[in-house]
Design an enzyme around this catalytic site. Structure first.
Site, PDB file in Angstrom:
ATOM      1  N   ARG A1030       0.756  -1.398   0.047  1.00 15.12           N
ATOM      2  CA  ARG A1030       0.042   0.065   0.097  1.00 15.12           C
ATOM      3  C   ARG A1030       0.647   1.294   0.078  1.00 15.12           C
ATOM      4  O   ARG A1030       1.735   1.570   0.737  1.00 15.12           O
ATOM      5  CB  ARG A1030      -1.095  -0.160   1.282  1.00 15.12           C
ATOM      6  CG  ARG A1030      -1.936   0.851   1.400  1.00 15.12           C
ATOM      7  CD  ARG A1030      -2.782   1.011   2.621  1.00 15.12           C
ATOM      8  NE  ARG A1030      -3.668  -0.381   2.518  1.00 15.12           N
ATOM      9  CZ  ARG A1030      -4.172  -0.784   3.607  1.00 15.12           C
ATOM     10  NH1 ARG A1030      -3.617  -0.070   4.978  1.00 15.12           N
ATOM     11  NH2 ARG A1030      -4.698  -1.953   3.975  1.00 15.12           N
ATOM     12  N   ARG A1099      -1.571   6.667   9.475  1.00 11.86           N
ATOM     13  CA  ARG A1099      -1.378   6.255   7.951  1.00 11.86           C
ATOM     14  C   ARG A1099      -1.929   7.416   7.281  1.00 11.86           C
ATOM     15  O   ARG A1099      -1.735   8.623   7.372  1.00 11.86           O
ATOM     16  CB  ARG A1099      -2.469   4.981   7.796  1.00 11.86           C
ATOM     17  CG  ARG A1099      -2.259   4.014   8.943  1.00 11.86           C
ATOM     18  CD  ARG A1099      -2.938   2.724   8.594  1.00 11.86           C
ATOM     19  NE  ARG A1099      -2.653   1.846   9.324  1.00 11.86           N
ATOM     20  CZ  ARG A1099      -3.370   0.738   9.351  1.00 11.86           C
ATOM     21  NH1 ARG A1099      -4.387   0.520   8.224  1.00 11.86           N
ATOM     22  NH2 ARG A1099      -3.156  -0.531   9.892  1.00 11.86           N
ATOM     23  N   LYS A1169      -3.923   1.205  14.952  1.00 11.41           N
ATOM     24  CA  LYS A1169      -3.617   2.264  13.597  1.00 11.41           C
ATOM     25  C   LYS A1169      -4.209   3.653  14.110  1.00 11.41           C
ATOM     26  O   LYS A1169      -5.033   3.660  14.928  1.00 11.41           O
ATOM     27  CB  LYS A1169      -4.305   1.566  12.350  1.00 11.41           C
ATOM     28  CG  LYS A1169      -5.900   1.182  12.530  1.00 11.41           C
ATOM     29  CD  LYS A1169      -6.268   0.237  11.437  1.00 11.41           C
ATOM     30  CE  LYS A1169      -7.444  -0.371  11.648  1.00 11.41           C
ATOM     31  NZ  LYS A1169      -8.130  -1.270  10.476  1.00 11.41           N
ATOM     32  N   LYS A1171      -5.961   6.911  11.830  1.00 16.59           N
ATOM     33  CA  LYS A1171      -6.260   7.559  10.529  1.00 16.59           C
ATOM     34  C   LYS A1171      -6.927   8.800  10.679  1.00 16.59           C
ATOM     35  O   LYS A1171      -7.681   9.262  11.551  1.00 16.59           O
ATOM     36  CB  LYS A1171      -7.414   6.588   9.925  1.00 16.59           C
ATOM     37  CG  LYS A1171      -6.957   5.286   9.715  1.00 16.59           C
ATOM     38  CD  LYS A1171      -8.093   4.217   9.319  1.00 16.59           C
ATOM     39  CE  LYS A1171      -7.796   2.951   8.986  1.00 16.59           C
ATOM     40  NZ  LYS A1171      -8.672   2.073   8.618  1.00 16.59           N
ATOM     41  N   CYS A1390     -14.735  -3.561  -0.351  1.00 17.24           N
ATOM     42  CA  CYS A1390     -13.645  -3.800   0.055  1.00 17.24           C
ATOM     43  C   CYS A1390     -12.975  -4.993  -0.965  1.00 17.24           C
ATOM     44  O   CYS A1390     -13.458  -5.676  -1.623  1.00 17.24           O
ATOM     45  CB  CYS A1390     -13.262  -4.095   1.593  1.00 17.24           C
ATOM     46  SG  CYS A1390     -14.077  -5.588   1.740  1.00 17.24           S
ATOM     47  N   CYS A1396      -7.388 -11.031   0.785  1.00 17.37           N
ATOM     48  CA  CYS A1396      -7.329 -10.515   2.180  1.00 17.37           C
ATOM     49  C   CYS A1396      -7.706 -11.728   3.078  1.00 17.37           C
ATOM     50  O   CYS A1396      -8.568 -12.597   2.973  1.00 17.37           O
ATOM     51  CB  CYS A1396      -8.410  -9.476   2.449  1.00 17.37           C
ATOM     52  SG  CYS A1396      -8.601  -9.175   4.002  1.00 17.37           S
ATOM     53  N   CYS A1435     -15.764  -8.768   5.774  1.00 15.48           N
ATOM     54  CA  CYS A1435     -15.323  -9.079   7.237  1.00 15.48           C
ATOM     55  C   CYS A1435     -15.854  -7.668   7.978  1.00 15.48           C
ATOM     56  O   CYS A1435     -15.933  -6.794   7.439  1.00 15.48           O
ATOM     57  CB  CYS A1435     -14.209  -9.498   7.719  1.00 15.48           C
ATOM     58  SG  CYS A1435     -12.923  -8.197   8.006  1.00 15.48           S
ATOM     59  N   CYS A1439     -13.214  -2.077   6.189  1.00 19.63           N
ATOM     60  CA  CYS A1439     -12.200  -1.240   5.306  1.00 19.63           C
ATOM     61  C   CYS A1439     -13.207  -0.192   4.385  1.00 19.63           C
ATOM     62  O   CYS A1439     -12.842   0.931   3.982  1.00 19.63           O
ATOM     63  CB  CYS A1439     -11.478  -2.144   4.513  1.00 19.63           C
ATOM     64  SG  CYS A1439     -10.330  -3.047   5.291  1.00 19.63           S
TER      65      CYS A1439
HETATM   66  S1  SF4 Z   1     -12.977  -5.165   5.304  1.00 21.39           S
HETATM   67 FE1  SF4 Z   1     -12.172  -7.321   6.094  1.00 21.39          FE
HETATM   68  S2  SF4 Z   1     -12.379  -8.427   4.350  1.00 21.39           S
HETATM   69 FE2  SF4 Z   1     -12.542  -6.453   3.603  1.00 21.39          FE
HETATM   70  S3  SF4 Z   1     -10.597  -6.013   3.290  1.00 21.39           S
HETATM   71 FE3  SF4 Z   1     -10.728  -5.274   5.109  1.00 21.39          FE
HETATM   72  S4  SF4 Z   1     -10.109  -6.909   6.326  1.00 21.39           S
HETATM   73 FE4  SF4 Z   1     -10.175  -7.589   4.344  1.00 21.39          FE
END
Ligand code: SF4
Length: 1528
Positions: A1030, A1099, A1169, A1171, A1390, A1396, A1435, A1439
């Protein structure tokens, strides 16, 4: 298969075929298009309907009709399986070599003549001599009866039977009843069938004779036992049908004569010496068997059949013999004939048994009164003067010895309209009855019905599967108008109509050669005319001579062509016009033959050979579709040739193996090289699919497996490369399969290559498989046991099945604690355990999580299958217990509750059933308990120690605390750890667990490709590790130069794609360890960095993209950069590890003694983290409420940036079912001036650094620190450190949190275009070469690229001068398209699977599909322009900031999502859980009515998020701490 009515011939036949076969090969136009039969066959198979002759359920195999379908028949017939084929007639002629051999087996082929309504009976006459028996049916009832006859006959005769029919003949028939199972059973001689099923033939090669004689070696007992017409069983009486009209009285005597004279074994023989009396099957045998079958049918049903079917007066003087469509129509005409008609009082005769052709039966059928016989043959392509049926009739009737034989007149039957049949018949009989009739008259339309193609015709049309268009599109993009696909289905041709023929390599090759000759002639003409003075002007001569010299060089010729054409066009002379009439020939075409894997089977393969052998400069693109998971299922006889290998062995061809879903760039490269190669080229293109309508995700996953595991290696082979001093073979993927490896070993070029690059060997994968895995399992366990040898104490084996790590951690902890108590404990995953040891265990403890619908986690599935199905497992000496982990609220529906902890409970019950003794009852851990599964576990574990006798062990050592991230950071020497050493370790693609935590601070995460995880595990390989990188890109602004550099990194070092993230930066995926350092260096060379892009630090700082107020944006962006730079960590480790090469002596100052100093962070950095984001009202496009610090830019009265309202404590990460975790929105701290904002941010970070929770990472974010300390206390702490106070917040207004698409002009007159990049993925596909387009734009763009927080892209700062150029480039690459539904434009997902590691479900790859499924409702309800913020993540880490969306889906398990509703449209309000673990069907079931209702009931301007709250569907979430409250 209930006995209801049968509506179509296809259904009638499919049912009989299914009932009487072990295997039915269903030949279909494509696997996603049904034939007349296949729908029914698949339905029976799906219902597991039983057959009458096979033990289980018959197997229905679908094969595409261009994939050499009859090859599929060999394996089952050789294994004694009674096999049936259902097909259309268009495969017959090209299958002649197979038919000859299959005729010796009791195979039935049901053929639907094609095209229905006007089929070519030539398909039948052409194959009449292949040794099969041919039966015809002409009505629905006949279709069923004759199908049954065919099966009975095949079994009784031991020979192949073809049953053909035109489905159109029966389409207006009344429904019929099913033939009863009893009758079918009676008709099929099941004893004979069993005997056949017991015989296996040698597996001989396809290229030598089968050596199977045409014999009835299993007797005729069935025939001899056939009942006579009165129902009694008579071995001697021929069971005849009706008396013949020719000689009604002689039927029975002549039949018995025939029987006596036939070669049929006698009753005595058949009864006693079944196998030893093998005799060749004669025509009379067939006749006899047919008769007996029809006699049985007649006695049961009253329906009569005979070899020839005659209708009409017994004393007719003229008759018509029909070998074509619709005898019913003819018969009806005859019946209604009037006195005036030529065809009154005539008869109609059709064959039912077409082969063997029995003269005697014909003579019986045809009244002796017939003097004139018209023969109508519906054969399209006549190759002989006399039609085949006419010849049959002539031979039979002349040879009959009758005194007076009828006059026979042949006609070629075309298509007859219903309205013209009377007229046609008049013509036929007028000619027939005339004194000198004309032979071979054509009747009806030869070309068939006019107008649109019938449905069936369309179905059976060979068509290019849609998926395969991917490669065609790339050819198109590369060669444009120069592209010539010689065997295109719709190409113009010299009278070839059969699509199957057109698609063949031979056809295409022939047409290419003709084309080549044509151009050669043209070049000659040009050369001649260039020397004449036939032109008006002087210029053409010069240009033509120049062109003629370069005509064979594609580049030169194509460059000159437009020039020449232009000169000729302005010349105006007749000579110029003549040349212009063939102007296409000035271009050198890129000539291609396109084939499918049908070319890899024997029949098509010969065509490929032909092309290669010619040495001609022809390119072949051959699309292979066998999925990786199907490769082993292929039967041996069907195994395809590896055309690539074949061509390389041939030696003169360029060969490439490519896969568009693996590397688009490599496809381009291979196609260009193939075209440039002077000689034959073969590009083998992979596109794995089971069905033509498979979705792209399946194709992608199958491709990845095949490429990764070497089944489909990517390579390019140029036999002429050595002449240029280059390698002949270039491997573009990591692994190759065994066969290819062997070829390369043999090949001289390769052996040299291998000598020069010994490491190349390592890439060659050995043959691996389940044995390897087995051996590994055994070794692992043995080694463990050897280790434990010396230990005292009872043994305890702990096995786990775990998908998110909880069960695994628990198992490991239990193992450690057992060891501390003196037990000899082993801990391993269930699937790593050799199941054969289970019965020898003494104490075994199993810990399993619950996946999906109450299933075992992935790494326990094989173990469970073994335990569940193991019949020889004996656990009487084994003591066991199970602890299960699950979530009792996971299944909201009552009927699904039993899934809770199902795997654990099932396992416990099964082990007990196998005789195991329970140590302790099955323990149940529930995520819903106050401490999650730990609550139940704490009760269960002590009981286990007690029963094992180690409950009260004195002096237990303290368990060492687990190593935490804090320890790793502290011990890392300012983020160095052992990263540098790990990068050099070539034995693995991974780095150590501790380094994986540390590399995050450097902007890179280790991941593994989850699409490949299971397959690689099964192959005994480590996971496919790679890294995500990244970048740090404050405010998301990149120059055009930087864009190109990023593009190059993605192409050469990553997986050929880039992700624009939700935090406005570039992310690369699939960077393997060896390429990590070059990638980092590339990013730094582009004056970007990756430091602190991830990890427990501040970040990337985001900033609204806001194109229309450029000056304000510039100032704010400056601030973003200032904050970002100010908060950067100081460690020099980044520079040391990534940016210096190994020879750089300056890296390590004074040996190892480099000591960094982190003035802001200290050695352990932040607890989590951190942000920061900036939004410029009215756009909240960076979701200012979702970050640790959110800055709302405040514009002064002068229009310039004045300062910021500061929000703190927003954050998205949540853990499912852990109510202590929640998303939170930032709380208002107050106003800060733009000059001090970076200091305010720093102080907030410091208070977090010193007060954040370092024990529990799930409670370490700033949002929890603020909530725990209290907002006021936290704020006061910040102000104390800062020495200043936050001011009163200033007024601001947001209107949305999405992007504004399309063109905008800023206050300085510069233009900006916001384009839609679906979920931020920059990639090339055949449909949309977006990445290439953006790269081309970047080459000329003078402004910059702005990445938005919603993962889209702004082409920024375009002057009016450059506007047209940029617009046309955008258009050329389809990047100017923003015409999507507002729902799609407002959506965001995401990355999730496959890269991931935390993803529980698909997101980026699935959300677009889900939206497509909702778009029809959106359209129907007029919501196309209504923005609805919909987000998805794989998940709960959040993100893509799902908790602020109006509608969100958060992955719970593969294919299952939690659904949230009610977020604020401006990103100001969190949403709330509406439904748990729902799948697509339920999602659509909720969304569709909701959208409808919203469209109808919403108030003016009301957003969906507000609407669902107003109508009471969901309660509004006021702030994070009530996120879990009021959940229904
Ligand atoms: S929300 Fe969860 S599944 Fe999606 S990129 Fe982030 S860590 Fe990975």
């Amino acid at each position: 298969m209930a006995s209801s009515s049968v509506l179509s011939a296809g259904e009638a036949i499919a049912r009989i075929a299914y009932l009487t076969s072990d295997v039915v090969v269903s030949v279909q136009p494509s696997l996603s298009t049904d034939s007349e039969f296949s729908r029914f066959l698949h339905q029976y198979a799906a219902n597991k309907a039983s057959s009458l002759i096979c033990k289980g359920v018959p197997e229905v195999q679908s094969v595409r009709h261009n994939a050499d379908p009859l090859l599929s028949v060999y394996q089952p017939v050789r294994n004694g399986k009674i096999t049936t084929v259902t097909t259309s007639s268009n495969i017959l002629v090209k299958s002649i070599p197979h038919l000859y051999r299959l005729a010796q087996y009791p195979v039935v082929i049901h053929v639907s003549l094609h095209p229905a309504g006007y089929p070519d009976y030539g398909d039948i006459t052409s194959i009449r001599n292949v040794g099969f028996t041919f039966l015809q049916s002409t009505s629905l009832q006949e279709a069923q009866d004759v199908a049954l006859t065919a099966h009975a006959l095949a079994i009784r005769s031991g020979k192949g039977v073809i049953h053909f029919f035109d489905v159109a003949n029966s389409k207006s028939d009344q429904p019929i009843s099913h033939e009863s199972r009893e009758l079918v059973t009676k008709m099929i001689d099941t004893d004979l069938a069993k005997q056949y099923q017991g015989t296996k033939s040698e597996d001989s090669s396809l290229y030598v004779s089968e050596g199977r004689p045409q014999v009835r070696n299993i007797g005729l007992s069935g025939d001899h036992a056939a009942p006579t017409s009165n129902g009694s069983h008579s071995p001697t009486a021929r069971a005849s049908g009706d008396a013949s009209p020719r000689d009604p009285s002689s039927a029975s005597s002549s039949s018995s004569d025939r029987k006596n004279s036939s070669s049929v074994v006698s009753e005595a023989e058949s009864a006693t010496t079944v196998d030893s009396q093998a005799k060749a099957v004669s025509s009379e045998d067939i006749d006899f068997i047919c008769d007996s079958i029809w006699s049985q049918i007649r006695s049961h049903t009253g329906r009569k059949y005979s070899a020839f079917n005659y209708t009409g007066p017994a004393n007719a003087e003229a008759a018509l013999f029909l070998f074509g469509s619709d005898p019913g129509l003819f018969a009806a005409e005859f019946e209604s004939a009037t006195q005036a008609d030529f065809f009154r009082h005539v008869g109609l005769i059709t064959p039912v048994l077409y082969r063997p052709w029995l003269a005697e039966r014909l003579n019986e059928a045809l009244p002796s009164s017939v003097k004139k016989l018209a023969v109508l043959e519906q054969v399209r392509r006549r190759t002989t003067k006399w039609g085949p049926v006419l010849l049959d009739l002539l031979m039979s009737l002349k040879a009959s010895g009758a005194q007076q034989t009828p006059t026979i007149v042949g006609y070629q039957l075309g298509y007859l309209e219903y309205t013209t049949i009377t007229q046609a018949l008049s013509g036929i009989f007028q000619n027939l009855l005339s004194s000198s009739p004309i032979q071979n008259l054509e009747v009806g339309a030869h070309e068939g019905p006019k107008g649109t193609m019938s449905g069936q015709q369309k179905e059976f049309e060979l068509s290019q599967p849609k998926l395969e268009n991917a490669y065609m599109k790339i050819l198109d993009q590369l060669f444009g108008e120069r592209l010539l696909v010689a065997n295109a289905l719709r190409s113009k041709d010299a009278g070839v109509h059969d699509p199957a023929m057109k698609a063949s390599p031979e056809y295409g090759f022939g047409s290419l050669l003709a084309r080549k000759e044509h151009r050669q002639r043209f070049i000659g003409e040009v050369q001649t005319v260039a020397k004449t003075r036939d032109f008006t002007t002087d210029t053409p001569q010069k240009w033509l001579s120049q062109w003629a010299l370069a005509a064979t060089d594609a580049t030169q010729a194509n460059k000159l062509a437009p020039e020449v054409i232009q000169r000729l066009s302005t010349d105006g002379s007749p000579a110029a016009y003549k040349l212009l009439s063939s102007k296409g020939l000035f271009y050198k075409e890129s000539q291609w033959l396109i084939g499918s894997d049908a070319w890899a089977y024997d029949l098509g393969n010969s065509g490929v050979h032909h092309v290669l052998a010619s040495g001609e400069n022809v390119n072949m693109l051959i699309v292979d579709s066998t999925p990786y998971s199907e490769r082993a299922a292929q039967d041996a006889a069907r195994r395809k040739k590896d055309i690539g290998l074949y061509a390389m062995n041939f030696g003169n061809a360029y060969v490439a193996s490519v896969a568009v879903y693996s590397s688009y760039t490599q496809v381009l490269q291979a196609m260009l090289e193939a075209e440039a190669f002077d000689g034959p080229s073969v590009v083998m293109a992979y596109l794995p699919h089971n069905r033509e309508d498979d979705n792209p995700l399946t194709v992608l996953q199958e491709t990845k497996k095949s490429v990764d595991l070497g089944y489909w290696p990517l390579y390019r082979w140029d036999p002429k490369a050595a002449e240029k001093g280059e390698e002949a073979f270039k491997l573009d993927s990591e692994r190759i399969k065994q066969e290819l490896q062997e070829f390369l070993r043999r090949d001289n070029h390769m052996s040299q290559l291998m000598r020069r690059h010994p490491t190349f060997h390592a890439n060659l994968s050995e043959s691996y498989g389940s044995e390897v895995r087995k051996v590994q399992k055994r070794k692992a366990k043995d080694a463990y046991e050897a280790l434990l040898e010396g230990l005292q104490g009872a043994p305890m084996t702990v096995l786990f099945a775990s998908d998110n790590g909880n069960a695994e951690n628990l198992a490991k902890r239990l193992g450690r604690r057992g060891k501390a108590r003196g037990l000899k404990s082993i801990v391993m995953a269930m699937d790593d355990y050799p199941l054969e040891d289970l019965g020898n265990e003494i104490n075994i403890v199993l810990i399993t999580a619950t996946a999906g619908q109450g299933e075992f986690p992935q790494n326990g599935r094989n173990f469970w299958d073994g335990v569940k199905n193991g019949t020889d497992l004996d656990l009487v000496n084994v003591s066991f217990t199970v602890f299960a982990l699950g979530d009792s609220h996971y299944w909201p529906r009552k009927e699904d509750k039993h899934y809770y902890n199902k795997p654990g409970k099932d396992l416990f019950a099964r082990l007990a059933a196998l005789g195991g003794k329970s140590l302790v009852d099955c323990g149940l851990g529930d995520d819903q308990d106050p401490d999650g599964y730990q609550t139940g576990y704490r009760e269960w574990e002590p009981k286990l120690w007690d029963v094992l006798g180690v409950g009260n062990v004195e002096g237990l050592p303290d368990e060492p605390p687990p190593i935490t991230n804090e320890d790793i950071k502290a011990a890392s020497n300012f983020l160095r750890g052992t990263i540098a050493e790990g990068l050099q370790d070539e034995s693995t693609g991974a780095i150590s667990a501790a380094d994986q935590q540390l590399t995050k601070f450097h902007g890179t995460y280790m991941q593994d490709d989850r699409d490949l995880r299971d397959e690689r595990k099964a192959q005994g390989l480590e996971p496919a590790y790679s890294f995500m990188i990244r970048c740090r890109l404050p405010g998301g602004v990149a120059t055009a130069q930087q864009w190109q550099q990023m593009d190059a990194i993605a192409t050469h070092l990553g997986n050929e794609t880039m992700k624009l993230t939700t935090r406005q930066t570039f992310q690369f995926h699939g960077v393997v360890k060896g390429k990590l350092k070059p990638a980092m260096q590339g990013i730094n060379a582009a004056l970007m960095t990756t430091i602190a892009a991830c990890g427990d630090v501040n970040r990337n700082v985001m900033c609204s993209s806001l194109p229309e107020l450029s000056e304000l944006h510039r100032e704010t962006h400056e601030c973003a950069k200032k904050i970002s730079d100010h908060l950067l960590p100081s460690t020099t480790a980044y520079h040391e590890i990534w940016l210096k090469d190994e020879n750089d002596k300056n890296v390590q100052v004074a040996g190892d003694a480099v000591q960094d100093f982190e003035p802001m962070y200290g050695p352990t950095y932040l607890p989590r983290k951190f942000k920061i984001t900036i939004a410029i009202p009215p756009h909240n496009d960076t979701d200012v409420y979702a970050h640790d610090i959110g800055l709302i830019a405040i514009k002064g009265e002068d229009g310039k940036l004045q300062g910021f309202n500061l929000l703190a404590g927003g954050g998205m990460g949540v853990t499912h079912n852990m109510k202590k975790t929640y998303p939170q929105v930032g709380r208002m701290f107050g106003y800060v001036d733009k000059d001090t904002v970076h200091v305010a941010c720093e102080k907030i970070m410091f208070v977090q650094r010193d007060n954040g929770n370092r024990q529990n990472r799930k409670h370490a974010r700033l949002k929890y620190t603020i909530d725990d300390m209290g907002l006021d206390v936290f704020k006061a702490e910040v102000e104390k450190l800062w020495g200043e106070k936050f001011g009163e917040p200033k007024q601001f207004d947001f209107d949305s949190n999405i992007d504004t698409f399309g063109w905008q002009k800023d206050e300085k007159g510069m233009h900006h275009f916001t384009m839609f990049i679906e979920n931020g993925r920059i990639e090339d596909t055949a449909d949309f070469p977006m990445k290439t387009g953006l790269k081309e734009i970047a080459k000329v763009h003078k402004g910059d690229f702005r990445l938005t927080g919603n993962q889209h892209l702004i082409l920024s700062n375009i002057s009016s001068e450059d506007l047209d150029t940029m617009k046309s480039l955008l258009k050329q690459y389809k990047l100017d398209n923003t015409n999507f539904s507002a729902l799609r434009l407002s959506s965001s997902a995401c990355v999730a699977l496959p890269t991931c590691g935390l993803a529980m479900a698909e997101s980026e790859r699935y959300l677009p599909e889900l939206i497509t499924k909702l778009e029809d409702v959106v359209e129907e309800n007029g919501l196309r322009q209504d923005s609805i913020v919909m987000r998805m993540t794989g998940c709960p880490n959040g993100c893509a900031r799902p908790w602020l969306a109006e509608v969100a889906f958060v992955g719970k398990a593969y294919g299952a999502y939690n659904m949230y509703l009610g977020g604020g449209y401006h990103g100001q309000r969190l949403n709330k859980l509406y439904r748990s673990s729902i799948k697509e069907e339920e999602i659509l079931g909720i969304m569709r009515p909701l959208l409808k209702r919203y469209a109808v009931e919403r108030e003016e301007g009301e957003r969906l998020g507000d609407f669902v709250v107003r109508i009471g569907m969901i309660k509004a979430t006021r702030e994070g701490r009530d996120f879990h409250e009021d959940v229904s």
